[in-house]
Structures are given as structure tokens and as C-alpha cells.
Motif scaffolding. Structure first.
Motif, PDB file in Angstrom:
ATOM      1  N   THR A 117      81.395  -0.337  -1.523  1.00  0.00           N
ATOM      2  CA  THR A 117      80.676  -1.444  -2.006  1.00  0.00           C
ATOM      3  C   THR A 117      81.325  -2.761  -1.818  1.00  0.00           C
ATOM      4  O   THR A 117      82.479  -2.592  -1.574  1.00  0.00           O
ATOM      5  N   ALA A 118      80.620  -3.796  -1.880  1.00  0.00           N
ATOM      6  CA  ALA A 118      81.130  -5.085  -1.297  1.00  0.00           C
ATOM      7  C   ALA A 118      82.353  -5.523  -2.606  1.00  0.00           C
ATOM      8  O   ALA A 118      82.417  -4.962  -3.669  1.00  0.00           O
ATOM      9  N   LYS A 119      83.479  -5.881  -2.037  1.00  0.00           N
ATOM     10  CA  LYS A 119      84.510  -6.206  -2.814  1.00  0.00           C
ATOM     11  C   LYS A 119      84.103  -7.387  -4.137  1.00  0.00           C
ATOM     12  O   LYS A 119      83.653  -8.140  -3.619  1.00  0.00           O
ATOM     13  N   ILE A 140      79.328 -16.431  -0.864  1.00  0.00           N
ATOM     14  CA  ILE A 140      79.668 -15.120  -1.990  1.00  0.00           C
ATOM     15  C   ILE A 140      78.317 -14.893  -2.416  1.00  0.00           C
ATOM     16  O   ILE A 140      77.412 -15.992  -2.272  1.00  0.00           O
ATOM     17  N   VAL A 141      78.545 -13.907  -3.317  1.00  0.00           N
ATOM     18  CA  VAL A 141      77.300 -13.618  -4.119  1.00  0.00           C
ATOM     19  C   VAL A 141      77.823 -13.425  -5.530  1.00  0.00           C
ATOM     20  O   VAL A 141      78.855 -13.007  -6.066  1.00  0.00           O
ATOM     21  N   ILE A 142      76.943 -14.189  -6.443  1.00  0.00           N
ATOM     22  CA  ILE A 142      77.279 -14.502  -7.943  1.00  0.00           C
ATOM     23  C   ILE A 142      76.212 -13.646  -8.498  1.00  0.00           C
ATOM     24  O   ILE A 142      75.016 -13.877  -8.510  1.00  0.00           O
ATOM     25  N   SER A 149      65.425  -9.644 -14.577  1.00  0.00           N
ATOM     26  CA  SER A 149      64.057  -9.565 -13.620  1.00  0.00           C
ATOM     27  C   SER A 149      64.242  -9.965 -12.280  1.00  0.00           C
ATOM     28  O   SER A 149      63.414 -10.527 -11.650  1.00  0.00           O
ATOM     29  N   GLY A 150      65.386  -9.281 -11.812  1.00  0.00           N
ATOM     30  CA  GLY A 150      65.564  -9.743 -10.232  1.00  0.00           C
ATOM     31  C   GLY A 150      65.925 -11.087  -9.966  1.00  0.00           C
ATOM     32  O   GLY A 150      65.804 -11.513  -8.678  1.00  0.00           O
ATOM     33  N   LYS A 151      66.082 -11.929 -11.096  1.00  0.00           N
ATOM     34  CA  LYS A 151      66.490 -13.213 -10.673  1.00  0.00           C
ATOM     35  C   LYS A 151      67.982 -13.579 -11.105  1.00  0.00           C
ATOM     36  O   LYS A 151      68.368 -14.808 -10.882  1.00  0.00           O
ATOM     37  N   MET A 154      72.535 -14.920  -7.000  1.00  0.00           N
ATOM     38  CA  MET A 154      72.501 -15.917  -6.386  1.00  0.00           C
ATOM     39  C   MET A 154      73.441 -15.855  -5.046  1.00  0.00           C
ATOM     40  O   MET A 154      74.710 -15.929  -5.386  1.00  0.00           O
ATOM     41  N   ILE A 155      72.990 -16.107  -3.830  1.00  0.00           N
ATOM     42  CA  ILE A 155      73.745 -16.254  -2.755  1.00  0.00           C
ATOM     43  C   ILE A 155      74.144 -17.603  -2.575  1.00  0.00           C
ATOM     44  O   ILE A 155      73.474 -18.494  -2.534  1.00  0.00           O
ATOM     45  N   CYS A 156      75.416 -17.857  -2.727  1.00  0.00           N
ATOM     46  CA  CYS A 156      76.064 -19.263  -2.473  1.00  0.00           C
ATOM     47  C   CYS A 156      76.897 -19.501  -1.128  1.00  0.00           C
ATOM     48  O   CYS A 156      77.783 -18.572  -0.919  1.00  0.00           O
ATOM     49  N   PHE A 187      79.971 -11.321   0.537  1.00  0.00           N
ATOM     50  CA  PHE A 187      78.622 -11.236   1.180  1.00  0.00           C
ATOM     51  C   PHE A 187      78.769 -10.130   2.247  1.00  0.00           C
ATOM     52  O   PHE A 187      79.517 -10.474   3.147  1.00  0.00           O
ATOM     53  N   LEU A 188      77.775  -9.397   2.155  1.00  0.00           N
ATOM     54  CA  LEU A 188      77.784  -8.392   3.407  1.00  0.00           C
ATOM     55  C   LEU A 188      76.522  -8.773   4.287  1.00  0.00           C
ATOM     56  O   LEU A 188      75.516  -9.280   4.073  1.00  0.00           O
ATOM     57  N   THR A 189      76.858  -8.364   5.507  1.00  0.00           N
ATOM     58  CA  THR A 189      75.514  -8.499   6.393  1.00  0.00           C
ATOM     59  C   THR A 189      75.306  -7.259   6.915  1.00  0.00           C
ATOM     60  O   THR A 189      76.166  -6.044   7.350  1.00  0.00           O
ATOM     61  N   PHE A 191      71.581  -4.521   7.500  1.00  0.00           N
ATOM     62  CA  PHE A 191      70.027  -4.447   7.242  1.00  0.00           C
ATOM     63  C   PHE A 191      69.876  -3.764   5.782  1.00  0.00           C
ATOM     64  O   PHE A 191      70.754  -3.132   5.575  1.00  0.00           O
ATOM     65  N   GLU A 192      69.187  -4.120   5.098  1.00  0.00           N
ATOM     66  CA  GLU A 192      68.844  -3.514   3.797  1.00  0.00           C
ATOM     67  C   GLU A 192      67.817  -2.195   3.617  1.00  0.00           C
ATOM     68  O   GLU A 192      66.913  -2.371   4.492  1.00  0.00           O
ATOM     69  N   VAL A 193      68.161  -1.418   2.883  1.00  0.00           N
ATOM     70  CA  VAL A 193      67.436  -0.264   2.954  1.00  0.00           C
ATOM     71  C   VAL A 193      67.280   0.083   1.365  1.00  0.00           C
ATOM     72  O   VAL A 193      68.188   0.204   0.673  1.00  0.00           O
TER      73      VAL A 193
HETATM   74  N1  LIG Z   1      76.970  -8.617  -1.561  1.00  0.00           N
HETATM   75  C1  LIG Z   1      75.865  -8.768  -1.115  1.00  0.00           C
HETATM   76  N2  LIG Z   1      75.808  -9.177   0.268  1.00  0.00           N
HETATM   77  C2  LIG Z   1      74.759  -9.551   0.812  1.00  0.00           C
HETATM   78  N3  LIG Z   1      73.442  -9.754   0.030  1.00  0.00           N
HETATM   79  C3  LIG Z   1      73.485  -9.428  -1.113  1.00  0.00           C
HETATM   80  C4  LIG Z   1      74.811  -8.776  -1.975  1.00  0.00           C
HETATM   81  N4  LIG Z   1      74.295  -8.444  -2.959  1.00  0.00           N
HETATM   82  C5  LIG Z   1      73.269  -8.756  -2.999  1.00  0.00           C
HETATM   83  N5  LIG Z   1      72.498  -9.245  -2.071  1.00  0.00           N
HETATM   84  C6  LIG Z   1      71.095  -9.621  -2.000  1.00  0.00           C
HETATM   85  O1  LIG Z   1      70.640  -9.991  -3.284  1.00  0.00           O
HETATM   86  C7  LIG Z   1      69.486  -8.999  -3.544  1.00  0.00           C
HETATM   87  C8  LIG Z   1      69.535  -8.875  -5.055  1.00  0.00           C
HETATM   88  O2  LIG Z   1      70.846  -8.336  -5.451  1.00  0.00           O
HETATM   89  P1  LIG Z   1      70.909  -7.229  -6.317  1.00  0.00           P
HETATM   90  O3  LIG Z   1      72.386  -6.658  -6.569  1.00  0.00           O
HETATM   91  O4  LIG Z   1      69.939  -5.942  -5.608  1.00  0.00           O
HETATM   92  O5  LIG Z   1      70.166  -7.671  -7.791  1.00  0.00           O
HETATM   93  P2  LIG Z   1      68.707  -7.561  -8.501  1.00  0.00           P
HETATM   94  O6  LIG Z   1      67.974  -6.502  -7.541  1.00  0.00           O
HETATM   95  O7  LIG Z   1      69.245  -6.814  -9.878  1.00  0.00           O
HETATM   96  O8  LIG Z   1      68.272  -8.848  -8.306  1.00  0.00           O
HETATM   97  C9  LIG Z   1      69.732  -8.146  -2.734  1.00  0.00           C
HETATM   98  O9  LIG Z   1      68.693  -7.159  -2.505  1.00  0.00           O
HETATM   99  C10 LIG Z   1      70.344  -8.576  -1.282  1.00  0.00           C
HETATM  100  O10 LIG Z   1      69.323  -9.044  -0.609  1.00  0.00           O
END
Ligand SMILES: Nc1ncnc2c1ncn2[C@@H]1O[C@H](COP(=O)(O)OP(=O)(O)O)[C@@H](O)[C@H]1O
Ligand SMILES: [Mg+2]
Length: 421
Positions: A117-119, A140-142, A149-151, A154-156, A187-189, A191-193
Motif C-alpha cells: 500500500t502507499a507509504k 501527494i494524496v490527502i 461519500s467519495g469526496k 484530494m490529490i495535491c 501518489f501511486l501511478t 492503472f486502477e482496478v
Molecule cells: N495513493 C494514491 N495514489 C494515486 N491515486 C490515489 C491514491 N489514493 C487514492 N487515489 C485516487 O483517489 C481515488 C479515491 O481514493 P480512495 O482511497 O479510493 O477514497 P474514496 O473512494 O473513499 O473516496 C482513488 O480511486 C484513486 O483514483
């Protein structure tokens, strides 16, 4: 069996569709449901915070199984309450639901169990989080710790964006108590599944995967949404990647649950990022994802109620899940303006014409009936799922259906399943 589904979105509509197909299903109810669900289930409006009323409804209607759709009801303890009253519930306990309802809890679980998982670091105070972001590299991701509710993610890309995110979550308290704690992660790069498996006390069994489209507009432009569509299969998901997911994610999750005596019964959703170094867990969800659920259930051949019964009896190892390996896509029709402000009560016509098209199913997300018309009642209004031999045919069918509906009140993405196939 008499079944009660809790929730009123397209996920719940697709669950009702799968349950209704089962020979075991006698009467099907849904609280609160929507206009589409009311065509397959008896819908009743009860405030889902009123647990006692739900229990009374279960008694009155001799409900044998309650299936919980949305995560909020799991966090609110609806599952635990009904179970304490001897009602069978498909939906994990409040304790096990922490895998989703606290990102900090999930992160610690992942790290203890050596699952990629991401550090990350977690903070309870704005001051220390603010100090931390001045010393690190971007992006980074906060994330707010709790349900938002999925909001709440935040990717910063730089320090001012991160400062703004911290201020929204921790000072302005946009997500209330959910933002009392935050995590900041790398921040991870890749593709998402979205990967799904049923878990019980002893074992687990794969259901399938889907790739989704979160951004509002074509080419992944615009704001994030609850999901504008998804598809299966993807050429990117090779056998090797599936094997890695099994070995590095599913297996250690199952062992971790056992070792920590955290009993999880239900469907577990793995939000994965497939990186160059293999699969990483972004998050766990403790329920079916929406819209992914809609396509997974369309491909499911094994009776859903049989799976759920075995799951609740910790007998998943006795069953075999069969799926149609067909291409399925789901395209969401959303109100103009979504995910921002939008108008409600816009009439939807032509749904009957589309419903009967071969390979097409409509699952309603936010609709109601007013003066005999089906009208919109939310942001994501309905979705079209189409099933065919190839993604291209499924795409063609879904878009033909959407054009036949020709709804002026909304929009949809034109590129669902176009890339990544
Ligand atoms: N560490 C990460 N690196 C890159 N993208 C991320 C990362 N964490 C979250 N994201 C992006 O943000 C979206 C929402 O994050 P997530 O942890 O699934 O929260 P939630 O679904 O509760 O809003 C992810 O589907 C992904 O696209
Ligand atoms: Mg997510």
C-alpha cells in the motif's frame, strides 16, 4: 425466502435483479428503493436511521435475509442491530466495516499484514500536518479518515493545493468528524482496478473485477464523481496480474483477518492500483461498489442467494462461483451539472422502448414517480448495462440505448470502455 434489500441506488437495483432471478426468492422488498426498483420489489420508505422500524418491517414481512447496499448503514450499525435480533444480514459487522470506514484502520491492517500500500503518515492536528507538507515532495494524496461519500480524497500537486486540502478537511471541517484525522500518502501511478471477493471466517472466493471511470467527462477530464461507468474485461488484466492479486492481496488479507480474529462475512472490494511493482491496495470497501456491482452481477451465473447463504454460514469453500465471461459495460446517465448543482424532477421518457432491447438492462440510481411519470431525483440518475461478445459491441449497444432515451436533462461519457481494452 423473503428478502429485504436496503438502499435505493443502481447497485441495489442490480442486487434486486440478481435476487429476483433466484428460485429461492419468494417476496422481494426494498427500503427505500426507487422507481426502477419498484418494478421488481415492493418498496417502502422508512428512515434507515430508525433501526427499530426496520426490524418491525422484517418481522411483519417474515424477512429471511437482509442485504445491505450502502456503507453508511454498516457504519451506523444496522447490520449489528438486526443480527442481534436474530435476523440474517448480508453485510459485515460495524467492527469489520472499519476496513472502509476508517482509512487509518485499513492502512494499519495493510501494513501489519505486509500488503502493498502507499507509504503514509497520519495526523490529528492541522499544525503538524501543515508542517509536514512543507518538507515533502509532490504529488501527494490527502485523505479524510472517515466516510466522506467519495469526496474526502484530494490529490495535491503542490504545497498550496495541499494546504488548501488540509484547511478544507481539518479547519473548515467539510466532512465533519470524518476529518478529525487525516492521512497523507505517496501518489501511486499505474492503472486502477476494482476487485471483488466474498470473504467468510475461513475462506474467500473471487467474484470478479471491473475497471471504472471516475471523472465526469470524456478523456478523464472534469471533477471526480461516484463513477460514470465501468467495463469488463480489460486486456491489461493479464493472468499474471490476477495471480499476483491472489497471492499478494487476497491471501494475506484473508490470513490477516484470521490472525487478528476480525471476522468478516460479506463481499470485500479491493480498490487496487496496478503499479510497475505489482498491485497495491488503495482502499478496501466493505460492500459492492457502484457502478461495478451492476456489471459483475450481470455476468454472475451462480445463484446470488446461494452464495450469500453459504457466505453467512462460513461455507464459501463449498461453493463454486460461475460467471459468464462476456463483455459488459455500464454507462451512467447523470443530471446536467453533476457532480455540482443539478435540477431534479426532470421527466425521463422512452425507458420502456430501451428496456426491451436485447442485452440491455437499465438500473435506476435516482428516480421517482411523479404524476405517473418517471422523473430524476439525484445526480446519477440511471445506468445502462449492456452485455455482448466484445467490448466494442457492448459499447455500441449501450450508446444506441442512451441515444434512444435521448434525455435532455442529462449527460453521459462517450468513452466508457474505449481505452484500456
Ligand atoms: N495513493 C494514491 N495514489 C494515486 N491515486 C490515489 C491514491 N489514493 C487514492 N487515489 C485516487 O483517489 C481515488 C479515491 O481514493 P480512495 O482511497 O479510493 O477514497 P474514496 O473512494 O473513499 O473516496 C482513488 O480511486 C484513486 O483514483
Ligand atoms: Mg475509492
Amino acid at each position: 425466502m423473503n428478502i429485504l434489500v436496503l438502499g435505493g441506488g443502481a447497485r441495489e437495483h442490480s442486487i434486486c435483479y440478481a435476487v429476483k432471478k433466484s428460485k429461492k426468492c419468494n417476496n422481494l422488498f426494498c427500503i427505500p428503493g426507487n422507481a426502477g426498483i419498484s418494478e421488481v420489489a415492493i418498496c417502502k420508505k422508512i428512515d434507515l436511521k430508525k433501526k427499530k422500524e426496520i426490524f418491525n418491517f422484517c418481522k411483519k414481512n417474515r424477512i429471511n435475509l437482509v442485504i445491505i447496499g450502502p456503507e453508511q448503514y454498516l457504519e451506523d450499525g444496522v447490520s449489528d442491530y438486526l443480527k442481534s435480533k436474530q435476523i440474517s444480514v448480508f453485510g459485515p459487522s460495524k467492527k469489520a466495516s472499519k476496513l472502509e470506514t476508517s482509512k487509518s484502520f485499513a492502512k494499519k491492517f495493510l501494513i501489519r499484514n505486509k500488503i502493498n500500500t502507499a507509504k503514509y503518515k497520519e495526523f490529528k492536528s492541522y499544525v503538524s500536518a501543515r508542517k509536514y507538507i512543507s518538507s515533502i515532495e509532490f504529488p501527494i494524496v490527502i485523505k479524510a479518515d472517515g466516510l466522506a461519500s467519495g469526496k474526502g480524497v484530494m490529490i495535491c500537486k503542490n504545497e498550496p493545493e495541499a494546504e488548501n486540502a488540509l484547511s478544507i478537511i481539518m479547519k473548515k471541517k467539510k466532512f465533519g468528524l470524518a476529518g478529525n484525522k487525516i492521512i497523507i500518502e505517496e501518489f501511486l501511478t499505474g492503472f486502477e482496478v476494482s476487485y471483488f471477493a466474498f470473504f467468510d471466517k475461513n475462506s474467500f472466493i473471487k467474484l470478479g473485477y471491473a475497471l471504472d471511470h471516475k471523472r465526469a467527462y470524456d478523456d478523464d477530464k472534469g471533477p471526480n464523481t461516484g463513477g460514470m461507468g465501468c467495463f469488463f474485461p480489460s486486456k491489461k488484466m493479464t493472468k499474471e496480474i490476477e495471480e499476483e492479486i491472489f497471492k499478494k492481496i487476497l491471501l494475506p488479507t484473508s490470513l490477516g483477518l484470521k490472525n487478528e480474529k476480525l471476522i468478516y462475512r460479506g463481499i470485500l472490494f479491493f480498490g487496487l492500483m496496478i503499479t510497475k511493482e505489482g498491485p497495491y491496495v488503495i482502499e478496501y470497501n466493505v460492500r459492492f461498489g457502484d457502478p461495478e456491482c451492476q456489471i459483475l452481477l450481470r455476468n454472475l451465473k451462480t445463484d446470488l442467494l446461494t452464495i450469500m447463504e453459504s457466505n453467512l454460514q462460513d461455507k464459501l469453500s463449498n461453493i463454486n462461483i460461475k460467471t459468464d465471461n462476456k463483455a459488459v459495460i455500464c454507462v451512467v446517465l447523470a443530471s446536467n451539472g453533476y457532480p455540482g448543482n443539478f435540477k431534479k424532477n426532470k421527466i425521463l421518457k422512452n425507458l420502456n422502448k430501451v428496456k426491451s432491447l436485447k442485452g440491455i438492462k437499465i438500473f435506476h440510481a435516482a428516480t421517482s414517480i411523479k404524476n405517473g411519470n418517471i422523473v430524476s431525483s439525484g445526480g446519477r440518475v440511471l445506468s445502462i448495462t449492456s452485455k455482448a461478445k466484445s467490448i466494442n459491441s457492448a459499447r455500441k449497444m449501450a450508446y444506441e440505448a442512451l441515444n434512444k432515451i435521448g434525455w435532455e436533462g442529462g449527460f453521459f461519457r462517450n468513452d466508457i470502455g474505449l481505452k484500456n481494452t
